[in-house]
Write a protein that holds these residues in place. Structure first.
Motif, PDB file in Angstrom:
ATOM      1  N   GLN A  57       0.834  -1.195   0.000  1.00  7.02           N
ATOM      2  CA  GLN A  57       0.000   0.000   0.000  1.00  7.02           C
ATOM      3  C   GLN A  57       0.874   1.253   0.000  1.00  7.02           C
ATOM      4  OE1 GLN A  57      -3.463  -0.105   2.757  1.00  7.02           O
ATOM      5  NE2 GLN A  57      -2.777  -2.146   3.346  1.00  7.02           N
ATOM      6  N   PRO A  58       1.579   1.501  -1.096  1.00  7.59           N
ATOM      7  CA  PRO A  58       2.432   2.692  -1.143  1.00  7.59           C
ATOM      8  C   PRO A  58       1.653   3.991  -1.015  1.00  7.59           C
ATOM      9  CG  PRO A  58       2.200   1.724  -3.327  1.00  7.59           C
ATOM     10  CD  PRO A  58       1.605   0.752  -2.361  1.00  7.59           C
ATOM     11  N   GLU A  59       0.367   3.950  -1.327  1.00 12.46           N
ATOM     12  CA  GLU A  59      -0.436   5.161  -1.199  1.00 12.46           C
ATOM     13  C   GLU A  59      -0.560   5.598   0.262  1.00 12.46           C
ATOM     14  OE1 GLU A  59      -3.163   1.599  -1.121  1.00 12.46           O
ATOM     15  OE2 GLU A  59      -1.477   2.298  -2.335  1.00 12.46           O
ATOM     16  N   MET A  60      -0.477   4.668   1.195  1.00 14.30           N
ATOM     17  CA  MET A  60      -0.538   5.036   2.604  1.00 14.30           C
ATOM     18  C   MET A  60       0.729   5.775   3.031  1.00 14.30           C
ATOM     19  SD  MET A  60      -2.627   4.945   5.185  1.00 14.30           S
ATOM     20  CE  MET A  60      -3.786   3.588   4.974  1.00 14.30           C
ATOM     21  N   VAL A  61       1.873   5.332   2.507  1.00 15.72           N
ATOM     22  CA  VAL A  61       3.139   6.025   2.795  1.00 15.72           C
ATOM     23  C   VAL A  61       3.122   7.416   2.190  1.00 15.72           C
ATOM     24  CG1 VAL A  61       5.650   5.914   2.579  1.00 15.72           C
ATOM     25  CG2 VAL A  61       4.335   3.805   2.841  1.00 15.72           C
ATOM     26  N   LEU A  62       2.705   7.511   0.924  1.00  9.15           N
ATOM     27  CA  LEU A  62       2.639   8.811   0.266  1.00  9.15           C
ATOM     28  C   LEU A  62       1.633   9.720   0.950  1.00  9.15           C
ATOM     29  CD1 LEU A  62       3.446  10.680  -2.051  1.00  9.15           C
ATOM     30  CD2 LEU A  62       1.687   9.571  -3.464  1.00  9.15           C
ATOM     31  N   GLY A  63       0.495   9.159   1.348  1.00 10.49           N
ATOM     32  CA  GLY A  63      -0.508   9.957   2.042  1.00 10.49           C
ATOM     33  C   GLY A  63       0.020  10.514   3.347  1.00 10.49           C
ATOM     34  N   ARG A  64       0.756   9.703   4.091  1.00 16.31           N
ATOM     35  CA  ARG A  64       1.321  10.189   5.348  1.00 16.31           C
ATOM     36  C   ARG A  64       2.336  11.307   5.096  1.00 16.31           C
ATOM     37  NH1 ARG A  64       3.727   6.667  10.434  1.00 16.31           N
ATOM     38  NH2 ARG A  64       3.799   8.459  11.846  1.00 16.31           N
ATOM     39  N   SER A  91       1.347  15.045   6.393  1.00 11.55           N
ATOM     40  CA  SER A  91       2.184  15.530   7.496  1.00 11.55           C
ATOM     41  C   SER A  91       2.960  16.777   7.094  1.00 11.55           C
ATOM     42  CB  SER A  91       3.154  14.428   7.940  1.00 11.55           C
ATOM     43  OG  SER A  91       2.460  13.289   8.396  1.00 11.55           O
ATOM     44  N   LEU A  92       3.571  16.743   5.918  1.00 12.75           N
ATOM     45  CA  LEU A  92       4.324  17.906   5.455  1.00 12.75           C
ATOM     46  C   LEU A  92       3.392  19.092   5.236  1.00 12.75           C
ATOM     47  CD1 LEU A  92       6.997  19.152   4.573  1.00 12.75           C
ATOM     48  CD2 LEU A  92       6.605  18.219   2.286  1.00 12.75           C
ATOM     49  N   GLY A  93       2.215  18.840   4.684  1.00  7.74           N
ATOM     50  CA  GLY A  93       1.256  19.920   4.477  1.00  7.74           C
ATOM     51  C   GLY A  93       0.829  20.555   5.790  1.00  7.74           C
ATOM     52  N   THR A  94       0.602  19.734   6.814  1.00  7.91           N
ATOM     53  CA  THR A  94       0.224  20.267   8.127  1.00  7.91           C
ATOM     54  C   THR A  94       1.335  21.130   8.710  1.00  7.91           C
ATOM     55  OG1 THR A  94      -1.182  18.341   8.564  1.00  7.91           O
ATOM     56  CG2 THR A  94      -0.478  19.650  10.466  1.00  7.91           C
ATOM     57  N   MET A 123      -2.006   8.455  12.214  1.00  5.86           N
ATOM     58  CA  MET A 123      -0.562   8.554  11.996  1.00  5.86           C
ATOM     59  C   MET A 123      -0.103   9.991  11.777  1.00  5.86           C
ATOM     60  SD  MET A 123       0.330   5.187   9.683  1.00  5.86           S
ATOM     61  CE  MET A 123      -0.774   5.644   8.327  1.00  5.86           C
ATOM     62  N   VAL A 124      -0.971  10.852  11.290  1.00  5.85           N
ATOM     63  CA  VAL A 124      -0.598  12.248  11.056  1.00  5.85           C
ATOM     64  C   VAL A 124      -0.690  13.054  12.350  1.00  5.85           C
ATOM     65  CG1 VAL A 124      -1.207  14.365   9.826  1.00  5.85           C
ATOM     66  CG2 VAL A 124      -1.237  12.175   8.621  1.00  5.85           C
ATOM     67  N   VAL A 125      -1.749  12.835  13.114  1.00  3.73           N
ATOM     68  CA  VAL A 125      -1.949  13.610  14.338  1.00  3.73           C
ATOM     69  C   VAL A 125      -0.944  13.214  15.411  1.00  3.73           C
ATOM     70  CG1 VAL A 125      -3.547  14.053  16.239  1.00  3.73           C
ATOM     71  CG2 VAL A 125      -4.374  14.072  13.889  1.00  3.73           C
ATOM     72  N   GLY A 126      -0.716  11.924  15.599  1.00  3.13           N
ATOM     73  CA  GLY A 126       0.093  11.427  16.700  1.00  3.13           C
ATOM     74  C   GLY A 126       1.458  12.078  16.867  1.00  3.13           C
ATOM     75  N   PRO A 127       2.273  12.147  15.801  1.00  2.00           N
ATOM     76  CA  PRO A 127       3.600  12.747  15.958  1.00  2.00           C
ATOM     77  C   PRO A 127       3.577  14.260  16.178  1.00  2.00           C
ATOM     78  CG  PRO A 127       3.528  11.266  14.062  1.00  2.00           C
ATOM     79  CD  PRO A 127       2.112  11.495  14.490  1.00  2.00           C
ATOM     80  N   MET A 128       2.420  14.889  15.991  1.00  2.28           N
ATOM     81  CA  MET A 128       2.340  16.340  16.102  1.00  2.28           C
ATOM     82  C   MET A 128       1.608  16.821  17.345  1.00  2.28           C
ATOM     83  SD  MET A 128       1.588  17.417  12.149  1.00  2.28           S
ATOM     84  CE  MET A 128       2.733  16.962  10.837  1.00  2.28           C
ATOM     85  N   VAL A 129       0.637  16.040  17.804  1.00  5.31           N
ATOM     86  CA  VAL A 129      -0.153  16.439  18.968  1.00  5.31           C
ATOM     87  C   VAL A 129      -0.432  15.191  19.810  1.00  5.31           C
ATOM     88  CG1 VAL A 129      -2.194  17.648  19.803  1.00  5.31           C
ATOM     89  CG2 VAL A 129      -1.319  18.154  17.526  1.00  5.31           C
ATOM     90  N   ASP A 130       0.257  15.045  20.921  1.00 11.09           N
ATOM     91  CA  ASP A 130      -0.113  14.046  21.920  1.00 11.09           C
ATOM     92  C   ASP A 130       0.206  14.606  23.298  1.00 11.09           C
ATOM     93  OD1 ASP A 130       2.607  13.648  22.475  1.00 11.09           O
ATOM     94  OD2 ASP A 130       2.756  11.874  21.222  1.00 11.09           O
TER      95      ASP A 130
END
Length: 335
Positions: free
Chosen positions: A159-166, A170-173, A289-296
């Motif tokens: 599922q390379p789309e999941m890696v690309l999506g992350r 993440s970079l966009g945020t 996966m996007v929220v966790g590394p930025m807000v916990d």
């Protein structure tokens, strides 16, 4: 003769810092490891299984974060002691609007988690980097570095789309939050980290040792505080309540985005947790996966100790909303 003495002093200080860091980190890990074994046994002996479970979760989160916190404090101390301000002035564009995406993309070079990004971002601010650019780096570093992306590809095979999506979400945020802070952030909200002891930039080995001790002890306390809060939530909230939300696409996104805040899973491991949540939609797992590394919780605690409570509350709330929105948009387009 004077030069030889200076070199010898620098070598001794460097070796002392290395010994302190290795012994201190090893001692802390040893204490936590022993505690993780004895704590549940003691709790079970007292007929309090919830306390045993709390101790297990607390120890797991803390042990997981300490190595990366140590990595971050090493990088932070090295930046503060050996890297002149002119280096950052040359690498980053002068205009903040351009410096933010460059700093966000630079997050790919630090193989660490959110525990490491906070002291590094603080050191960047002390070196004269614009807060908006440093904050973009703080958000992107734990989310788009190679270790995290490789872990995501292993957790989602085929599922390379999941890696690309992350990567994109993440970079966009990170970039959007940098721009938002540059436009709407106020100086009174942010308590910039000050140079310790009035030392000039590039203070040498002695400044490195001082910075390493200060950052590790300071940030480590807030890491423990955040881990305790996450363990408490993990024990109090019943698992049956989570199953109610899996039937709704929108509620599942919000639920996993909230869980990412309170579970405090390290960014190197959160992809495997997300992959195990097979009952949720791909977009909901992406949000996790996007929220966790930025807000916990532990990151909020670290930000509070480093930049002040007024900053942490506002910045974390805004980051959560932007991260959820970015995940939904990328998930709708890519997944």
């Amino acid at each position: 003769m004077e030069n030889q003495r200076t070199v010898a002093d620098g070598i001794r200080l460097g070796l002392r810092a290395l010994v302190y860091a290795v012994l201190g980190g090893a001692a802390l890990l040893a204490v936590l490891t022993v505690g993780s074994v004895l704590g549940p046994l003691v709790a079970l002996g007292l007929y309090t299984p919830p306390v045993a479970a709390w101790w297990t979760v607390f120890t797991a989160i803390t042990v997981q974060g300490v190595p990366f916190l140590l990595l971050g404090t090493f990088v932070s101390a090295a930046i503060g002691a050996f890297v002149p301000e002119r280096v950052f002035q040359r690498l980053l564009p002068r205009r903040t609007v351009l410096a933010v995406p460059v700093a966000g993309a630079a997050g790919v070079v630090l193989p660490g988690c959110e525990c490491a990004s906070v002291p590094v971002a603080g050191s960047l601010m002390r070196r004269g980097v614009a807060p908006a650019a440093a904050l973009a780096f703080l958000l992107s570093a734990p989310a788009i570095n190679p270790v995290v992306l490789v872990a995501t590809s292993i957790a989602f095979p085929g599922q390379p789309e999941m890696v690309l999506g992350r990567l994109l979400a993440s970079l966009g945020t990170a970039v959007v939050m940098g721009w938002l802070w540059a436009r709407f952030g106020r100086e009174e909200w942010l308590r910039p980290p000050k140079r310790r002891g009035g030392q000039a930039p590039g203070g040498g080995p002695r400044a490195f040792v001082s910075g390493l001790q200060h950052d590790f002890l300071h940030a480590g306390g807030f890491l423990v505080l955040g881990a305790a809060a996450a363990a408490t939530f993990d024990i109090v909230v019943p698992r049956s309540l989570l199953e109610v939300f899996t039937g709704s696409a929108w509620l599942s996104v919000l639920l996993l985005a909230l869980l990412a805040v309170v579970l405090c899973v390290c960014s190197e491991a959160d992809a495997f947790v997300a992959a195990s949540l097979s009952g949720f939609s791909p977009t909901a797992r992406l949000a996790f996966m996007v929220v966790g590394p930025m807000v916990d919780l532990k990151l909020i605690a670290l930000q509070t100790g480093t930049f002040g409570r007024a900053f942490a509350v506002r910045f974390s709330a805004a980051t959560w909303m932007v991260a959820v929105t970015s995940s939904v948009l990328v998930g709708w387009w890519l997944l």
